[in-house]
Scaffold this motif. Structure first.
Motif, mmCIF file in Angstrom:
data_model
loop_
_atom_site.group_PDB
_atom_site.id
_atom_site.type_symbol
_atom_site.label_atom_id
_atom_site.label_comp_id
_atom_site.label_asym_id
_atom_site.label_seq_id
_atom_site.Cartn_x
_atom_site.Cartn_y
_atom_site.Cartn_z
ATOM 1 N N MET A 161 0.680 -1.114 -0.258
ATOM 2 C CA MET A 161 -0.180 0.170 -0.081
ATOM 3 C C MET A 161 0.842 1.295 0.640
ATOM 4 N N THR A 162 0.410 2.269 -0.915
ATOM 5 C CA THR A 162 1.046 3.500 -0.536
ATOM 6 C C THR A 162 0.411 4.740 0.081
ATOM 7 N N ILE A 163 1.161 4.807 1.476
ATOM 8 C CA ILE A 163 0.471 5.629 2.150
ATOM 9 C C ILE A 163 1.529 7.303 2.177
ATOM 10 N N ALA A 164 0.723 8.535 2.015
ATOM 11 C CA ALA A 164 0.888 9.356 1.786
ATOM 12 C C ALA A 164 1.070 10.532 3.438
ATOM 13 N N ILE A 165 2.118 10.974 3.867
ATOM 14 C CA ILE A 165 2.485 11.699 4.753
ATOM 15 C C ILE A 165 2.439 13.196 4.622
ATOM 16 N N LEU A 166 1.920 14.323 5.217
ATOM 17 C CA LEU A 166 1.916 15.549 4.692
ATOM 18 C C LEU A 166 1.932 16.150 6.589
ATOM 19 N N ALA A 167 2.453 17.508 6.869
ATOM 20 C CA ALA A 167 2.118 18.080 8.160
ATOM 21 C C ALA A 167 2.359 19.247 7.799
ATOM 22 N N HIS A 168 1.414 20.337 9.147
ATOM 23 C CA HIS A 168 1.274 21.162 8.827
ATOM 24 C C HIS A 168 2.705 21.422 10.061
ATOM 25 N N ASP A 169 3.708 22.812 10.052
ATOM 26 C CA ASP A 169 4.833 23.416 10.595
ATOM 27 C C ASP A 169 4.906 22.827 12.005
ATOM 28 N N SER A 170 3.233 23.240 12.199
ATOM 29 C CA SER A 170 3.355 23.482 14.187
ATOM 30 C C SER A 170 2.706 21.837 14.706
ATOM 31 N N ARG A 171 2.797 20.571 13.416
ATOM 32 C CA ARG A 171 2.480 19.380 13.361
ATOM 33 C C ARG A 171 3.555 18.073 13.193
ATOM 34 N N LYS A 172 4.374 19.183 12.343
ATOM 35 C CA LYS A 172 5.359 17.992 11.822
ATOM 36 C C LYS A 172 6.049 17.316 13.206
ATOM 37 N N GLU A 173 6.515 17.712 14.738
ATOM 38 C CA GLU A 173 7.094 16.677 15.376
ATOM 39 C C GLU A 173 5.612 16.155 16.258
ATOM 40 N N LEU A 174 4.706 15.897 16.274
ATOM 41 C CA LEU A 174 3.563 15.434 16.522
ATOM 42 C C LEU A 174 3.719 14.178 14.644
ATOM 43 N N ALA A 175 3.525 14.031 14.165
ATOM 44 C CA ALA A 175 4.133 13.579 12.889
ATOM 45 C C ALA A 175 4.790 12.483 13.046
ATOM 46 N N LEU A 176 5.744 13.102 13.134
ATOM 47 C CA LEU A 176 7.220 12.143 13.782
ATOM 48 C C LEU A 176 7.452 11.103 14.436
ATOM 49 N N GLN A 177 6.811 11.708 16.107
ATOM 50 C CA GLN A 177 6.249 10.711 17.203
ATOM 51 C C GLN A 177 5.341 9.484 16.681
ATOM 52 N N PHE A 178 3.690 10.207 16.024
ATOM 53 C CA PHE A 178 3.361 8.638 15.177
ATOM 54 C C PHE A 178 3.571 7.718 14.607
ATOM 55 N N CYS A 179 4.578 8.563 13.296
ATOM 56 C CA CYS A 179 5.596 7.718 12.223
ATOM 57 C C CYS A 179 6.452 6.557 12.957
ATOM 58 N N THR A 180 7.222 7.166 14.087
ATOM 59 C CA THR A 180 8.394 6.680 14.857
ATOM 60 C C THR A 180 7.705 5.336 16.242
ATOM 61 N N ALA A 181 6.167 5.691 16.422
ATOM 62 C CA ALA A 181 5.867 5.223 17.232
ATOM 63 C C ALA A 181 5.173 3.844 15.998
ATOM 64 N N TYR A 182 4.557 3.975 14.910
ATOM 65 C CA TYR A 182 4.260 3.263 14.210
ATOM 66 C C TYR A 182 5.310 2.845 12.949
ATOM 67 N N SER A 183 5.947 2.405 13.268
ATOM 68 C CA SER A 183 7.293 2.843 12.621
ATOM 69 C C SER A 183 7.513 0.746 11.315
ATOM 70 N N GLY A 184 6.637 0.117 12.373
ATOM 71 C CA GLY A 184 6.889 -1.119 11.969
ATOM 72 C C GLY A 184 5.914 -1.697 10.741
ATOM 73 N N ILE A 185 4.735 -0.969 10.629
ATOM 74 C CA ILE A 185 3.398 -0.684 9.796
ATOM 75 C C ILE A 185 4.358 0.043 8.539
ATOM 76 N N LEU A 186 4.603 0.696 9.627
ATOM 77 C CA LEU A 186 4.943 1.972 7.738
ATOM 78 C C LEU A 186 5.864 1.457 7.208
ATOM 79 N N SER A 187 6.739 0.263 7.475
ATOM 80 C CA SER A 187 8.010 0.141 6.847
ATOM 81 C C SER A 187 8.010 -1.135 6.337
#
Length: 146
Positions: free
Chosen positions: A1-27
């Motif tokens: 599957m192809t997953i697109a990830i976008l984040a406003h500047d004020s939400r980039k840190e939240l996006a990084l934390q989320f993607c780190t937590a779910y890196s197993g699925i994303l990988s």
């Protein structure tokens, strides 16, 4: 599957934390992102990310075009609801095309978690037959291509 990830500047840190937590699925999937978000995601997680232009320079439109061509299965858009122009035409177009093409889109962390877990359980498997032959295939790379 192809997953697109976008984040406003004020939400980039939240996006990084989320993607780190779910890196197993994303990988286990192909990850595409706007430029700055993609570079930060690659540096923080080591995930291969295909980066488009920065959102301000046309990256949102590039990802929107991939949605319109049924080349994206899931969009995680970490939006700042308090951003004064968060309802701008470019972002509204992405939301509209996701609706038109039945592409699940999360605009906050709670929905992103539900969608990623559901995808991991096979709830989005119906999307696998929807992809046309890609004109420009998204090739997984070992590092960010930005």
């Amino acid at each position: 599957m192809t997953i697109a990830i976008l984040a406003h500047d004020s939400r980039k840190e939240l996006a990084l934390q989320f993607c780190t937590a779910y890196s197993g699925i994303l990988s286990r999937n192909t990850v595409i992102a706007t430029g700055t978000t993609g570079r930060m995601l690659n540096q923080a997680t080591g995930l291969p990310v295909h980066c488009y232009l920065s959102g301000r320079l046309g990256g949102i439109q590039q990802i929107t075009a991939r949605v319109a061509c049924d080349e994206v299965d899931l969009v995680l858009f970490f939006r700042d609801p308090l951003k004064t122009d968060s309802g701008n035409f470019i972002e509204q177009n992405l939301l509209r095309l996701c609706d038109m093409h039945s592409v699940p889109i999360a605009t906050n962390i709670a929905t992103a978690e539900v969608l990623l877990r559901g995808m991991d359980q096979g709830d989005l498997d119906y999307r696998e037959g929807m992809h046309p032959a890609l004109v420009e295939p998204v090739v997984p790379v070992s590092r960010a291509v930005c």
